[in-house]
Motif scaffolding. Sequence first.
Motif, short mmCIF file in Angstrom:
data_model
loop_
_atom_site.label_atom_id
_atom_site.label_comp_id
_atom_site.label_asym_id
_atom_site.label_seq_id
_atom_site.Cartn_x
_atom_site.Cartn_y
_atom_site.Cartn_z
N VAL A 65 74.35 34.25 56.32
CA VAL A 65 73.43 34.51 57.48
C VAL A 65 72.95 36.12 57.13
N ALA A 66 71.88 36.24 56.73
CA ALA A 66 71.48 37.67 56.57
C ALA A 66 71.00 38.50 58.00
N GLY A 67 70.77 37.73 58.89
CA GLY A 67 70.16 38.24 60.24
C GLY A 67 69.83 37.04 60.86
N VAL A 68 69.08 37.36 62.24
CA VAL A 68 68.36 36.54 63.11
C VAL A 68 67.06 37.07 63.24
N ILE A 69 66.12 36.06 63.77
CA ILE A 69 64.94 36.72 64.38
C ILE A 69 64.78 35.85 66.01
N THR A 70 64.31 36.88 66.81
CA THR A 70 64.49 36.64 68.16
C THR A 70 62.96 36.55 68.92
N ILE A 71 63.11 35.77 69.85
CA ILE A 71 61.86 35.88 70.81
C ILE A 71 62.39 36.22 72.10
N ALA A 72 61.98 37.15 72.94
CA ALA A 72 62.61 37.50 73.99
C ALA A 72 61.21 37.79 75.37
N GLY A 73 61.53 37.37 76.40
CA GLY A 73 60.43 37.65 77.45
C GLY A 73 61.02 37.29 78.84
N PRO A 74 60.09 37.54 79.92
CA PRO A 74 60.35 37.17 81.22
C PRO A 74 60.35 35.84 81.50
N LEU A 75 61.30 35.24 82.32
CA LEU A 75 61.45 33.81 82.36
C LEU A 75 60.12 33.22 83.10
N GLN A 76 59.67 33.98 83.67
CA GLN A 76 58.30 33.24 84.31
C GLN A 76 57.18 33.06 83.34
N ARG A 77 57.24 33.62 82.17
CA ARG A 77 56.26 33.38 80.78
C ARG A 77 57.13 32.30 79.88
N LEU A 78 58.19 32.77 79.51
CA LEU A 78 59.10 32.17 78.46
C LEU A 78 59.87 31.22 79.18
N THR A 79 59.42 30.12 79.68
CA THR A 79 60.54 29.13 80.08
C THR A 79 61.01 28.32 79.33
N VAL A 80 62.10 27.27 79.59
CA VAL A 80 62.46 26.54 78.90
C VAL A 80 61.47 25.63 77.75
N THR A 81 60.56 25.09 78.84
CA THR A 81 59.58 24.12 78.08
C THR A 81 58.91 25.18 76.87
N ARG A 82 58.46 26.20 77.28
CA ARG A 82 57.88 27.20 76.39
C ARG A 82 58.47 27.51 75.03
#
Length: 271
Positions: free
Chosen positions: A221-238
């Motif tokens: 593994v060279a690294g990781v790519i992440t997505i992060a945000g507030p739970l109100q937008r970045l829900t489990v479904t999203r």
Amino acid sequence: MTNPNAAPTGTVDRTLRILETLAAQPEGVALAAVADELHLPRSACHRLLADLVRCGYVRQLRDMGDYALTTRLPALGLSFLGAAGIVDIAQPIIDRLAEVSGELVRLALVDGDRLTFVAKAQGARAGLRYDPDMGIDVRLSCSAGGHAWLMTLSEERATELVARQGFGSAREYGPKAPTTFKALMKVLEEDRRRGFSMIVEMYAPGMSAMAAPVTRRGGEVAGVITIAGPLQRLTVTRMQELGSPLVHAAGELAIAATSSPLLRRREARVV
């Protein structure tokens, strides 16, 4: 890995810890505060700060006032990343994923026993934006990026890395941060089945994130790519909807990794 809570010993260790302290306080820090935080004699701390000022890495905001980093040290980091091809290679991929997700996208690279954020793109155009500090070592036990790396490792190696760094506590991080190896291994097993990590209020209250490993040919593994945000937008479904674009971006980065000496070098294990 050096214990961040231990008092630094030796000139080099003390100097680097001073730089790290100032990097976290861009508005400046008083001499007494730096000395107290690092458990250093004020006279020794003053001498080191004076040397850093003389070398151009630190400036004093006013006579007898606070100390702050100059742009020289960040410029060195940017020069290094630029020479390694990180920006040219990774930024277009990160930008596209930020556009698709509408959230903060970041790339973290594996360097020995550490995982450090080096590039980002902000996809949120309005409302709450989540944008923590760059250049920090990722907390492995309670971050999406940390889980995305740990899930590719053996249980023994993952346990070793977390034991060295320590667990993130609910007081310092999120209320759902795992605080035992048993709880962490259960999360990692779910991540492996899914193909990417997902966290909800583990790293910070009200925040969620997801991440996928950037795997070199041969499985490292060279690294990781992440997505992060507030739970109100970045829900489990999203996050589930964004799983495919995230994994695809990680695959693009893995292919591009062969063009960057920093991304293609072998992991240097610290013992």
